[in-house]
Structure formats: structure tokens, C-alpha cells
Enzyme design. Structure first.
Site, PDB file in Angstrom:
ATOM      1  N   HIS A  53     -32.684 -53.303  91.793  1.00 16.08           N
ATOM      2  CA  HIS A  53     -33.049 -51.899  91.608  1.00 16.08           C
ATOM      3  C   HIS A  53     -33.864 -51.789  90.330  1.00 16.08           C
ATOM      4  O   HIS A  53     -33.505 -52.374  89.293  1.00 16.08           O
ATOM      5  CB  HIS A  53     -31.810 -51.015  91.514  1.00 16.08           C
ATOM      6  CG  HIS A  53     -32.124 -49.571  91.255  1.00 16.08           C
ATOM      7  ND1 HIS A  53     -33.074 -48.876  91.976  1.00 16.08           N
ATOM      8  CD2 HIS A  53     -31.654 -48.694  90.328  1.00 16.08           C
ATOM      9  CE1 HIS A  53     -33.158 -47.632  91.523  1.00 16.08           C
ATOM     10  NE2 HIS A  53     -32.314 -47.503  90.525  1.00 16.08           N
ATOM     11  N   TYR A 103     -33.778 -54.016 101.065  1.00 14.06           N
ATOM     12  CA  TYR A 103     -33.448 -54.471  99.711  1.00 14.06           C
ATOM     13  C   TYR A 103     -32.323 -53.654  99.099  1.00 14.06           C
ATOM     14  O   TYR A 103     -31.711 -54.044  98.108  1.00 14.06           O
ATOM     15  CB  TYR A 103     -34.690 -54.443  98.820  1.00 14.06           C
ATOM     16  CG  TYR A 103     -35.021 -53.107  98.201  1.00 14.06           C
ATOM     17  CD1 TYR A 103     -34.593 -52.774  96.917  1.00 14.06           C
ATOM     18  CD2 TYR A 103     -35.770 -52.158  98.897  1.00 14.06           C
ATOM     19  CE1 TYR A 103     -34.895 -51.552  96.350  1.00 14.06           C
ATOM     20  CE2 TYR A 103     -36.082 -50.935  98.337  1.00 14.06           C
ATOM     21  CZ  TYR A 103     -35.647 -50.635  97.063  1.00 14.06           C
ATOM     22  OH  TYR A 103     -35.944 -49.427  96.496  1.00 14.06           O
ATOM     23  N   CYS A 112     -37.827 -47.688  94.948  1.00 15.87           N
ATOM     24  CA  CYS A 112     -37.451 -47.662  93.527  1.00 15.87           C
ATOM     25  C   CYS A 112     -38.529 -48.194  92.598  1.00 15.87           C
ATOM     26  O   CYS A 112     -38.763 -47.638  91.531  1.00 15.87           O
ATOM     27  CB  CYS A 112     -36.129 -48.403  93.317  1.00 15.87           C
ATOM     28  SG  CYS A 112     -36.217 -50.206  93.471  1.00 15.87           S
ATOM     29  N   ASP A 166     -34.278 -42.945  85.145  1.00 18.84           N
ATOM     30  CA  ASP A 166     -34.430 -43.432  86.519  1.00 18.84           C
ATOM     31  C   ASP A 166     -34.833 -42.263  87.404  1.00 18.84           C
ATOM     32  O   ASP A 166     -34.110 -41.269  87.518  1.00 18.84           O
ATOM     33  CB  ASP A 166     -33.106 -44.041  86.997  1.00 18.84           C
ATOM     34  CG  ASP A 166     -33.240 -44.781  88.315  1.00 18.84           C
ATOM     35  OD1 ASP A 166     -34.302 -44.678  88.960  1.00 18.84           O
ATOM     36  OD2 ASP A 166     -32.273 -45.476  88.700  1.00 18.84           O
ATOM     37  N   TRP A 184     -36.945 -45.011 102.901  1.00 20.57           N
ATOM     38  CA  TRP A 184     -36.395 -46.358 103.088  1.00 20.57           C
ATOM     39  C   TRP A 184     -36.215 -46.680 104.575  1.00 20.57           C
ATOM     40  O   TRP A 184     -35.547 -47.649 104.919  1.00 20.57           O
ATOM     41  CB  TRP A 184     -35.049 -46.482 102.376  1.00 20.57           C
ATOM     42  CG  TRP A 184     -35.150 -46.599 100.887  1.00 20.57           C
ATOM     43  CD1 TRP A 184     -35.108 -47.745 100.152  1.00 20.57           C
ATOM     44  CD2 TRP A 184     -35.303 -45.538  99.934  1.00 20.57           C
ATOM     45  NE1 TRP A 184     -35.237 -47.477  98.814  1.00 20.57           N
ATOM     46  CE2 TRP A 184     -35.361 -46.128  98.639  1.00 20.57           C
ATOM     47  CE3 TRP A 184     -35.424 -44.154 100.032  1.00 20.57           C
ATOM     48  CZ2 TRP A 184     -35.510 -45.380  97.479  1.00 20.57           C
ATOM     49  CZ3 TRP A 184     -35.583 -43.422  98.871  1.00 20.57           C
ATOM     50  CH2 TRP A 184     -35.616 -44.023  97.614  1.00 20.57           C
TER      51      TRP A 184
END
Length: 730
Positions: A392, A575, A333, A415, A297
Site C-alpha cells: 500500500h 494487490y 493507491c 494518505d 479496484w
């Protein structure tokens, strides 16, 4: 072809993993090594004697012999058509559990049921055992049956057609097939023939399988559809991008099985969908097990592919399997969720990608997201540590939950994005969506974390000079504002928020929150008077490079004049809600002002505005939050030629640089399921106002409706996409 391209154009390798201690022997602890590889093959003897034969195998000419085994594996034949596996690009037979498939055995003479005894033997892994489900003999007579059923469907001269039905809990993976004939001296088997190997998958069409989904259109969407739409942006300004899941592409099924091998998952556990999805949620990220994808990220993607550049899962999975388990760089993600979705659908587990808008994170297991203000109501960015992701993405998969009370099967959250550890590993789920909705967060796995992602309150604190914090406002509706997934069999959106939570403020919602508190979730209970002044930031549609004004709208619900001291903070954020640079901080004299942002934008181009203020007459705090998504230009994708199977066609991708600066080191990607494997192109420079056109040829491999998807990516401009739909005729 796709595999060849992956070898010719390898993705930059991930940084080398840390050195590990040498694996020690199992001796002294277990009788044998753990059987956790589908790729390793155990030795199966061609002749297995019943007794000691000092001179070797006796002459066996008078007994039944096998000349040929045909597993009916061609796409147009009965097995793949009946098992919904005809789309897999594979030379092997692929079937689903609990549904009969057929094989044809040619003997050296007509089969005599009263005299001849034979069995079809299925073997998986290096150490086949009947008790472990890794060796399964299937007999042709009703009198003698094993855990799988067999029957004679037809006999014609020397050819016997045999129907075989697997059990609903059998191991999912790749099996070897042998035909064993019983003689007085022992069992004579066919030689190892890799062309008769068979893949067995989960079966959402069968009521006996735990993944059974009793809705044909849902099955068509969540198992058979190779194309997806992933939602991102903001809840009131939703953006979408197409994705090629590619679960039927050549090599993808083997890559999915390799992931379980890499996880060292025992073969005996691979028939359990709960265990398979839990292992996969850990293995799709590389944090603690050298899994598929490296998360990044930071904005620096020097050693890999930027997450915004990918157009599908196939390239990622083939790179991972082709390198024998070197993690692929990089993911965020939606990439984790998209590749996980490919894994699910490829193995026959109904799966879909879900986007939660305003998703709570870093909340320490409670239901509070803390925002700290100073005495005058100004945001204290240094002390505000919790983050709310603009969106997400995670996955839902459909299964029965025999480990939970009735009513908690169905859609389950899984996830793979590495956020928090679960049982010591970065993974999440499967967590029952029904349990999350009803606050039954005591049930496994990781339901409290998912519950907090959609139910946390945003708490505004005013920090006094002595350091104490006073709750001045609670926003219970901001987090989990909307949960979206793709609609069934068309490109529309499907709002599934009501599957995760009851309506805000309803009696049912209050009961659910009280139930969650019983299981340890902490909530803010401060009772605050309702402010008689509201402030709102309207939604804006902004194109990258455009100037725009932010307007504040005030509503005074009292019958008296009100005066507000207002602060407006505009911050460029990733984000994930993590701030990058402040572009606005003002105490506005009016309710409208312009924003200068271009030189501070980061990828995905979000600006988070927080308005806070204090009403002079009452001392009440007013707040408003808004995420403005800056929209990027689009790629133009055009197709020419006759849209027929095996006919040569052309696709072109066009882009014009609309900015006043150069775009350097520009990467383009393009692919389409069933028609074109992934391709790449690089441009060293695209000058201001200039255009590029990239043209490729392709020949569709199968008929049907599909898409070509393209992306453009460089350090100065991320997340530029284009697509076109086409229908291929036979």
C-alpha cells in the site's frame, strides 16, 4: 502546450455526481460569505478618499505617481533564482515565505522619503481584510511596519528597488499587487495589472517556516525532484516504476490552488501546513467531495483510464482543473500517492511516496488479521474476510507539529486512498511517524489506523464443528514487513521500516504494543507452544506466460519423525489481497507441483499461496504464505538526436506481443518532465508475435538530467512500462 493537449485529448469524464440541494444564503447566520476562493478577486478602488469629495477625485498631479512596477519575475533574475522557483513553467513571480524578494517601482520623479508616503499592497481573495491576512500593506520605512517587512534596497533616479519579506505563517496562494500613494485627499493606487500577480509558497529552506527541512540533499529530493520511483510487488520481489510528478509544469500550480478552492477551504487557513495537508488528503479522492480521483479496484475501466496506464500527475491535475472539478477516472493507491506528492512538492511542502509491504486493512481498529481454517487446517476462504494488501502506498510530508508535544514533528503520514473515514470524511493524517513508532497513537490525526497497517498480527483460527474458533497460530511479523521510499538523489531504494517500528521481538517493540493497548488497540494474547516443524515457500522469479513449479520446504527441529497433512491454496488476488479466482487447491503427494494460471490472471498478476497443515503426531498447525508476482514484458524506449535545449529530438517506443493471443484496444502513454508533455497513442490490435514502434518528436525546454517514461495498457495486459534517461545540454 500541455494544457492544449489536455483540451484536445480529454480523459473520459467521470459519471455525473448526484444532484445536490441548492446552496443557501449565509444571511442571518454570518455577516458575510466564507472567503474560500483564491480565484475570485475583490474590487480595489483606484482612489480611496479620506473624506467626502462631492466633485470627485481632486487633481493629483503634484503628488507622487507610479509609472511602472517590475516584479523581477524572469527565471534568470534574482527572485526566482534565490527562492528556488526558477523551474516553474510560469509567467508570474513565484516566491517562498520568510525570504526577501525584490520589486522595482518607477515613479514620475525621484522618491523623497521625508515627503512621499507609499505602500505595496498585497491582496488575496474576494474580500480582503487585514485581520484575516488577506490584505497586507508593506511600507518602505523601518519606522512603520506591518506583519510583512519592507525596506528600500536601492534608489536610482526615479526607480526604487524595494525588498519585501513575508511572515512565516502567511497564506499560501496567488496575490494581487497594488502600489498605494498617500495624498492629503486619499490613497491613489495603481490599476489592476494581472502581470504583477505573485504566488507565495511554503519555504522548506527557512528555519522560520514550519516545513523547514534542515538537509539540502533531502530538500533537493523531496521538493525539487520531478521524477519519482514507486515500489510495488512483494516485499521479497520488489518491482518499481518511474513517475513524473511534474510539479513545475505549466498549469500545475494553479491546479493545486484550485483543489483548495474546490474544498471550500477558508483562505485564512491556507498558511497552516497541517490544515492544508489534511484538506488535501480528502480532496485527492472523490468519495465525498468531488475530489480529484475516482478510485476503482474492479478491473472494469470502461469510463476512464486504467490506474496502471498513467505515467505522471500532470495530465490528471490539468484534466481536473480544466473541467472545473470533474473527478478524473481512475486511481488506485499509488496513483493517489503520486498525485498527492505532486501537490505537496508544488506548494513547497517536502513530500515522498512510501510503500508498506503487507499492509493490514479491514481490521476494525484492532491489531488482528483473521484467517479461518477448518478442523483439518484447510483454509476457509468463505469465512476469511480480513485482507492484507500486498503493498500500500501513502505519502509522508515534513513539518513541525506545534499541536503535539516536542519530538513528534518531522515526517508525517498522509494518505488520500479512501479506506476509512476520519471526522466523517475519507482522509488520513497527518499522523506523526514518530508517534506511530512509539505507540503514542492518541495524537491526531489517524495514528491508530496507520499503526495497525504496520503492526497487526496475522491470527490463524481453527473452526470447530460447533462454530467456535480456536487460535492455533499467531504470525506477528508478516504485516508491515518492509517500508520503502526512493533514495535521496539517486534511483536506489531506502528502507525506512525502522522509522515506523522497533525490531520484531525486541523489548522496545513489546513496550510500544503495550502502550498502544492502553489507547484501545486490541491484540491477540494467546500463548501457543512453538511448533517443531516449519514450512516455507521459496521466492520465485516468474515471467507472465511461463510455467512454474511451487516447492514446499519443510524443517523438522525435533529428533523424531513427523507426518504432516498439508493443504496448498493458490489464489489469483488483486494487490489489495482480495481474491479473484482459485488456480490451485491440492493436497500434495510431493512437495513440488506445477501451476496453470494464465486464463485467470487479473491486473498486477499476483498469485497468493497459503500452505496450511496439521502435524499428525502433535496436532500442531503449520502455515506459510507467499505472494508470487508474475512479471510483465517491458517497453523499449530509445532517443535519438542532439540532446540540447530547443533542438528537435526523436523518441521511439517499441513492443512485441509475446503471447499466443491478440492484444486489443492497446493504449500507450509517454511523457518527460521539462522535455516532452504527455502524449497518447492507440492501437486497435497487436497480433501474436508482431511488433509496434511509436515515434514522436520533442524539443527539450530546459537543461539537466531527466527521463522519458512510457506505459502500455490493455484489458489483457496491464502494467507494462519502459523508460530511458537522458541529459540535456544548454
Amino acid at each position: 502546450m500541455a494544457d492544449q493537449e489536455a483540451r484536445e485529448n480529454p480523459t473520459p469524464a467521470a459519471p455525473p455526481a448526484a444532484a445536490r440541494p441548492k446552496r443557501v444564503s449565509h444571511r442571518g447566520r454570518t455577516a458575510g460569505a466564507k472567503v474560500s476562493s483564491n480565484q475570485q478577486e475583490g474590487k480595489v478602488e483606484e482612489f480611496e478618499p479620506f473624506m467626502l469629495l462631492p466633485r470627485g477625485p481632486p487633481p493629483l498631479k503634484e503628488f507622487l505617481d507610479i509609472w511602472d512596477v517590475d516584479v523581477l519575475k524572469r527565471p534568470q533574475e534574482i527572485n526566482k533564482q534565490g527562492h528556488h522557483t526558477h523551474l516553474y513553467s510560469s509567467d508570474f513571480l513565484i516566491v517562498r515565505r520568510t525570504l526577501e524578494f525584490q520589486i522595482k517601482i518607477t515613479f514620475d520623479r525621484p522618491y523623497k522619503p521625508a515627503e512621499d508616503k507609499f505602500a505595496v499592497e498585497f491582496v488575496i481573495g474576494p474580500s480582503p481584510q487585514y485581520s484575516k491576512g488577506t490584505y497586507i500593506p508593506v511600507f518602505p520605512s523601518e519606522e512603520r511596519q506591518s506583519v510583512w517587512r519592507g525596506r528600500i534596497v536601492e534608489t536610482s533616479d526615479n526607480v526604487v528597488t524595494m525588498g519585501i519579506t513575508t511572515s512565516p505563517e502567511c497564506i499560501v496562494g496567488k496575490y494581487m499587487i497594488y502600489i498605494g500613494v498617500v495624498t492629503p485627499y486619499g490613497i491613489r493606487r495603481t490599476r489592476r495589472d494581472p502581470s504583477t500577480d505573485i504566488y507565495i509558497l511554503f519555504n522548506p529552506w527557512s528555519p522560520a517556516d514550519p516545513v523547514f527541512l534542515d538537509d539540502e540533499e533531502e530538500r533537493e529530493e523531496c521538493v525539487m525532484n520531478e521524477l519519482g520511483i514507486i515500489y510495488h510487488g512483494a516485499y521479497d520481489d520488489v518491482s518499481e516504476r518511474a513517475w513524473n510528478y511534474g510539479q513545475f509544469e505549466f498549469g500545475v500550480l494553479d491546479a493545486c490552488l484550485f483543489i483548495m478552492d474546490k474544498a471550500d477551504m477558508p483562505l485564512s487557513n491556507r498558511g497552516d501546513v497541517i490544515k492544508v495537508t489534511r484538506v488535501a488528503s480528502a480532496m485527492l479522492n472523490s468519495r465525498d467531495d468531488d475530489g480529484v480521483l475516482v478510485g476503482n479496484w474492479s478491473g472494469d475501466y470502461t469510463y476512464g483510464v486504467p490506474p496502471t496506464s498513467w505515467t505522471g500527475s500532470v495530465e490528471i491535475l490539468l484534466d481536473y482543473a480544466g473541467s472545473r472539478g470533474t473527478p478524473v477516472c481512475y486511481a488506485q493507491c499509488w496513483v493517489y500517492a503520486a498525485v498527492f506528492n505532486t501537490f505537496l512538492r508544488c506548494l513547497g511542502i517536502p513530500g515522498r511516496v512510501v510503500t508498506n509491504f503487507f499492509s493490514a486493512h479491514d481490521n476494525d481498529g484492532n491489531l488482528k488479521m483473521d484467517i479461518i481454517l477448518d478442523e483439518n487446517g484447510k483454509l476457509d476462504r468463505n469465512r476469511t474476510k480480513d485482507s492484507i494488501w500486498n503493498y500500500h502506498c501513502w505519502n509522508e510530508c515534513f513539518m513541525a507539529r506545534s499541536d503535539l508535544p516536542p519530538g513528534f514533528g518531522g515526517w508525517q503520514v498522509v494518505d488520500a486512498t479512501p479506506q476509512e473515514t476520519s471526522d466523517g470524511m475519507f482522509r488520513c493524517g497527518p499522523a506523526s511517524v514518530a508517534a506511530v513508532k512509539h505507540g503514542q497513537i492518541c495524537y491526531p490525526f489517524d495514528a491508530p489506523f496507520v499503526f495497525a497497517e504496520v503492526n497487526s498480527d496475522v491470527i490463524f483460527y481453527r473452526r470447530q464443528k460447533d462454530g467456535t474458533l480456536e487460535v492455533v497460530k499467531v504470525n506477528p511479523t508478516h504485516v508491515g514487513r518492509m517500508v520503502l521510499t526512493k533514495a535521496v538523489l539517486h534511483d536506489g531504494r531506502r528502507d525506512i521500516t525502522d522509522q515506523y517500528k522497533f525490531p520484531e521481538g525486541s523489548p522496545e517493540e513489546r513496550r510500544v504494543l503495550e502502550k498502544a493497548e492502553e489507547f484501545g488497540c486490541q491484540r491477540e494474547k494467546a500463548s501457543l507452544p512453538q511448533s517443531d516443524v516449519e514450512v516455507e515457500i521459496p521466492t520465485l522469479d516468474v515471467r507472465v506466460g511461463d510455467n512454474f513449479d511451487v516447492t514446499l520446504q519443510f524443517k523438522n527441529h525435533s529428533d523424531q519423525r513427523r507426518t504432516a497433512d498439508v493443504y496448498v491454496t493458490g489464489t489469483v488476488v488483486y494487490y489489495t489481497g482480495v481474491p479473484s479466482a482459485e488456480v490451485v487447491f491440492k493436497t500434495p503427494k510431493s512437495v513440488k507441483y506445477d501451476v496453470d494460471y494464465m486464463h485467470k490472471l487479473v491486473e498486477q498478476a499476483n498469485i497468493h499461496f497459503i500452505t496450511t497443515g496439521k502435524i499428525k503426531e502433535t496436532g500442531q498447525i503449520i502455515t506459510a504464505m507467499k505472494v508470487i508476482t508474475i512479471h510483465n514484458p517491458k517497453l523499449i524506449v530509445k532517443v535519438t538526436g542532439s540532446p540540447r535545449v530547443s533542438e528537435e529530438m526523436y523518441v521511439s517506443v517499441e513492443f512485441t506481443n509475446p503471447f499466443k493471443f491478440n492484444l486489443e484496444n492497446v493504449h500507450l502513454r509517454m511523457e518527460g518532465p521539462g522535455i516532452m508533455p504527455f502524449k497518447r497513442k492507440q492501437y486497435s490490435l497487436i497480433a501474436p508475435g508482431t511488433s509496434i514502434t511509436w515515434t514522436e518528436t520533442f524539443s527539450p525546454r530546459r537543461a539537466g538530467s531527466t527521463k522519458l517514461i512510457a506505459s502500455l495498457d490493455c484489458a489483457a495486459l496491464r502494467q507494462v512500462y519502459g523508460e530511458t534517461e537522458l541529459t540535456i545540454q544548454q
